[in-house]
Design a protein around this motif. Structure first.
Motif, PDB file in Angstrom:
ATOM      1  N   ALA A  67     -27.982  16.933   6.681  1.00  0.00           N
ATOM      2  CA  ALA A  67     -27.646  16.947   8.107  1.00  0.00           C
ATOM      3  C   ALA A  67     -27.100  15.612   8.600  1.00  0.00           C
ATOM      4  CB  ALA A  67     -28.860  17.363   8.931  1.00  0.00           C
ATOM      5  N   GLN A  68     -27.739  14.508   8.259  1.00  0.00           N
ATOM      6  CA  GLN A  68     -27.249  13.216   8.733  1.00  0.00           C
ATOM      7  C   GLN A  68     -25.971  12.832   7.998  1.00  0.00           C
ATOM      8  OE1 GLN A  68     -29.623   9.666   8.075  1.00  0.00           O
ATOM      9  NE2 GLN A  68     -28.517   8.583   9.670  1.00  0.00           N
ATOM     10  N   ALA A  69     -25.943  13.001   6.699  1.00  0.00           N
ATOM     11  CA  ALA A  69     -24.787  12.586   5.904  1.00  0.00           C
ATOM     12  C   ALA A  69     -23.515  13.318   6.323  1.00  0.00           C
ATOM     13  CB  ALA A  69     -25.067  12.811   4.426  1.00  0.00           C
ATOM     14  N   GLU A  70     -23.647  14.564   6.754  1.00  0.00           N
ATOM     15  CA  GLU A  70     -22.477  15.323   7.175  1.00  0.00           C
ATOM     16  C   GLU A  70     -21.851  14.765   8.450  1.00  0.00           C
ATOM     17  OE1 GLU A  70     -24.032  19.289   7.327  1.00  0.00           O
ATOM     18  OE2 GLU A  70     -23.436  19.680   5.249  1.00  0.00           O
ATOM     19  N   ARG A  71     -22.572  13.933   9.174  1.00  0.00           N
ATOM     20  CA  ARG A  71     -22.076  13.397  10.444  1.00  0.00           C
ATOM     21  C   ARG A  71     -21.488  11.993  10.296  1.00  0.00           C
ATOM     22  NH1 ARG A  71     -26.024  15.042  15.112  1.00  0.00           N
ATOM     23  NH2 ARG A  71     -24.053  15.087  16.199  1.00  0.00           N
ATOM     24  N   ILE A  72     -21.226  11.575   9.052  1.00  0.00           N
ATOM     25  CA  ILE A  72     -20.661  10.256   8.772  1.00  0.00           C
ATOM     26  C   ILE A  72     -19.233  10.443   8.276  1.00  0.00           C
ATOM     27  CG2 ILE A  72     -20.930   8.116   7.471  1.00  0.00           C
ATOM     28  CD1 ILE A  72     -23.336   8.925   9.364  1.00  0.00           C
ATOM     29  N   SER A  73     -18.310   9.669   8.820  1.00  0.00           N
ATOM     30  CA  SER A  73     -16.918   9.762   8.381  1.00  0.00           C
ATOM     31  C   SER A  73     -16.290   8.379   8.345  1.00  0.00           C
ATOM     32  CB  SER A  73     -16.123  10.685   9.315  1.00  0.00           C
ATOM     33  OG  SER A  73     -16.213  10.226  10.648  1.00  0.00           O
ATOM     34  N   ALA A  74     -15.227   8.259   7.557  1.00  0.00           N
ATOM     35  CA  ALA A  74     -14.502   6.996   7.442  1.00  0.00           C
ATOM     36  C   ALA A  74     -13.025   7.304   7.268  1.00  0.00           C
ATOM     37  CB  ALA A  74     -15.023   6.184   6.264  1.00  0.00           C
ATOM     38  N   TRP A  75     -12.190   6.507   7.922  1.00  0.00           N
ATOM     39  CA  TRP A  75     -10.756   6.695   7.809  1.00  0.00           C
ATOM     40  C   TRP A  75     -10.050   5.364   8.012  1.00  0.00           C
ATOM     41  CZ3 TRP A  75     -13.685   7.956  11.944  1.00  0.00           C
ATOM     42  CH2 TRP A  75     -13.308   7.484  13.199  1.00  0.00           C
ATOM     43  N   ILE A  76      -8.777   5.354   7.683  1.00  0.00           N
ATOM     44  CA  ILE A  76      -7.951   4.174   7.883  1.00  0.00           C
ATOM     45  C   ILE A  76      -6.889   4.530   8.916  1.00  0.00           C
ATOM     46  CG2 ILE A  76      -6.374   4.714   5.990  1.00  0.00           C
ATOM     47  CD1 ILE A  76      -6.378   1.653   5.406  1.00  0.00           C
ATOM     48  N   GLU A  77      -6.625   3.576   9.822  1.00  0.00           N
ATOM     49  CA  GLU A  77      -5.695   3.864  10.914  1.00  0.00           C
ATOM     50  C   GLU A  77      -5.017   2.575  11.363  1.00  0.00           C
ATOM     51  OE1 GLU A  77      -5.809   6.311  15.137  1.00  0.00           O
ATOM     52  OE2 GLU A  77      -7.681   5.763  14.158  1.00  0.00           O
ATOM     53  N   LEU A  78      -3.808   2.715  11.835  1.00  0.00           N
ATOM     54  CA  LEU A  78      -3.053   1.593  12.367  1.00  0.00           C
ATOM     55  C   LEU A  78      -3.501   1.328  13.804  1.00  0.00           C
ATOM     56  CD1 LEU A  78      -0.776  -0.224  11.338  1.00  0.00           C
ATOM     57  CD2 LEU A  78       0.838   1.288  12.451  1.00  0.00           C
ATOM     58  N   VAL A  79      -3.867   0.068  14.092  1.00  0.00           N
ATOM     59  CA  VAL A  79      -4.333  -0.302  15.429  1.00  0.00           C
ATOM     60  C   VAL A  79      -3.309  -1.263  16.033  1.00  0.00           C
ATOM     61  CG1 VAL A  79      -6.147  -1.484  16.714  1.00  0.00           C
ATOM     62  CG2 VAL A  79      -6.744   0.008  14.813  1.00  0.00           C
ATOM     63  N   HIS A  80      -2.828  -0.929  17.215  1.00  0.00           N
ATOM     64  CA  HIS A  80      -1.866  -1.776  17.916  1.00  0.00           C
ATOM     65  C   HIS A  80      -2.622  -2.797  18.754  1.00  0.00           C
ATOM     66  CE1 HIS A  80       1.468   0.801  16.742  1.00  0.00           C
ATOM     67  NE2 HIS A  80       0.668   1.830  17.016  1.00  0.00           N
ATOM     68  N   LYS A  81      -2.310  -4.066  18.532  1.00  0.00           N
ATOM     69  CA  LYS A  81      -2.977  -5.137  19.257  1.00  0.00           C
ATOM     70  C   LYS A  81      -2.196  -5.484  20.512  1.00  0.00           C
ATOM     71  CE  LYS A  81      -4.237  -8.509  16.543  1.00  0.00           C
ATOM     72  NZ  LYS A  81      -4.273  -9.507  15.469  1.00  0.00           N
ATOM     73  N   ARG A  82      -2.829  -6.224  21.404  1.00  0.00           N
ATOM     74  CA  ARG A  82      -2.196  -6.593  22.677  1.00  0.00           C
ATOM     75  C   ARG A  82      -0.974  -7.473  22.492  1.00  0.00           C
ATOM     76  NH1 ARG A  82      -7.664  -7.756  26.027  1.00  0.00           N
ATOM     77  NH2 ARG A  82      -8.252  -5.585  26.245  1.00  0.00           N
ATOM     78  N   ASP A  83      -0.962  -8.274  21.423  1.00  0.00           N
ATOM     79  CA  ASP A  83       0.168  -9.171  21.206  1.00  0.00           C
ATOM     80  C   ASP A  83       1.360  -8.466  20.564  1.00  0.00           C
ATOM     81  OD1 ASP A  83      -0.683  -8.793  18.619  1.00  0.00           O
ATOM     82  OD2 ASP A  83      -1.179 -10.898  18.233  1.00  0.00           O
ATOM     83  N   GLY A  84       1.279  -7.138  20.394  1.00  0.00           N
ATOM     84  CA  GLY A  84       2.380  -6.367  19.846  1.00  0.00           C
ATOM     85  C   GLY A  84       2.301  -6.169  18.344  1.00  0.00           C
ATOM     86  N   LYS A  85       1.431  -6.880  17.671  1.00  0.00           N
ATOM     87  CA  LYS A  85       1.287  -6.728  16.225  1.00  0.00           C
ATOM     88  C   LYS A  85       0.430  -5.499  15.925  1.00  0.00           C
ATOM     89  CE  LYS A  85       1.696 -11.593  15.074  1.00  0.00           C
ATOM     90  NZ  LYS A  85       1.066 -12.738  14.420  1.00  0.00           N
TER      91      LYS A  85
END
Length: 150
Positions: A46-64
């Motif tokens: 039950a607990q393990a099924e509620r854990i996830s991990a992914w990779i994603e592009l994050v846009h920062k305030r400075d445009g990078k």
């Protein structure tokens, strides 16, 4: 027919009925044990099924843009010893990104290797390993398959 023959026939039917009742009862008992085992496994997962991990592009305030690992704990308990095994190329030594503890209901972000930015297309799951609150070790692969680790 004499009474002895009728008694023998009645005893035979009684014996067959008793054996049949035993077999039906044994089968029902096995089915109930299987249900209990499935229910216990569901509780363990039950607990393990509620854990996830992914990779994603994050846009920062400075445009990078930064490539970031996201680890989300949607369970009501913390998870421990969280690790992100990173694939090795060629003769490289495999590397593990150690995250540690993730509190309940939180998403933790960690920077991903910058060289991954070249092949990034869209958010995708990544492999994760962790201990649940009961001390069981779990692993979720890149396809989202959850398995118990020893």
């Amino acid at each position: 027919m004499d009474s002895d023959a009728l008694g023998a026939i009645a005893d035979s039917f009684s014996a067959v009925g008793t054996i049949g009742a035993f077999l039906v009862g044994f089968r029902l008992l096995r089915r109930e044990h299987r249900r209990e085992a499935d229910r216990a496994e569901d509780e363990r997962r039950a607990q393990a099924e509620r854990i996830s991990a992914w990779i994603e592009l994050v846009h920062k305030r400075d445009g990078k843009c930064d490539l970031t690992f996201h680890i989300h704990n949607a369970s009501p308990m913390p998870i421990y010893e969280v690790e992100l095994p990173l694939p090795a190329r060629g003769d490289e030594e495999p590397h593990v990104e150690f995250v540690g503890l993730i509190p309940p209901g939180q998403t933790i972000q960690r920077p991903a290797p910058t060289e991954w930015l070249r092949s990034y297309v869209e958010p995708e799951p990544v492999q994760i390993e962790f201990l649940d609150s009961a001390g069981r070790r779990w692993s979720r692969d890149e396809q989202g398959t959850l398995s118990r680790s020893e």
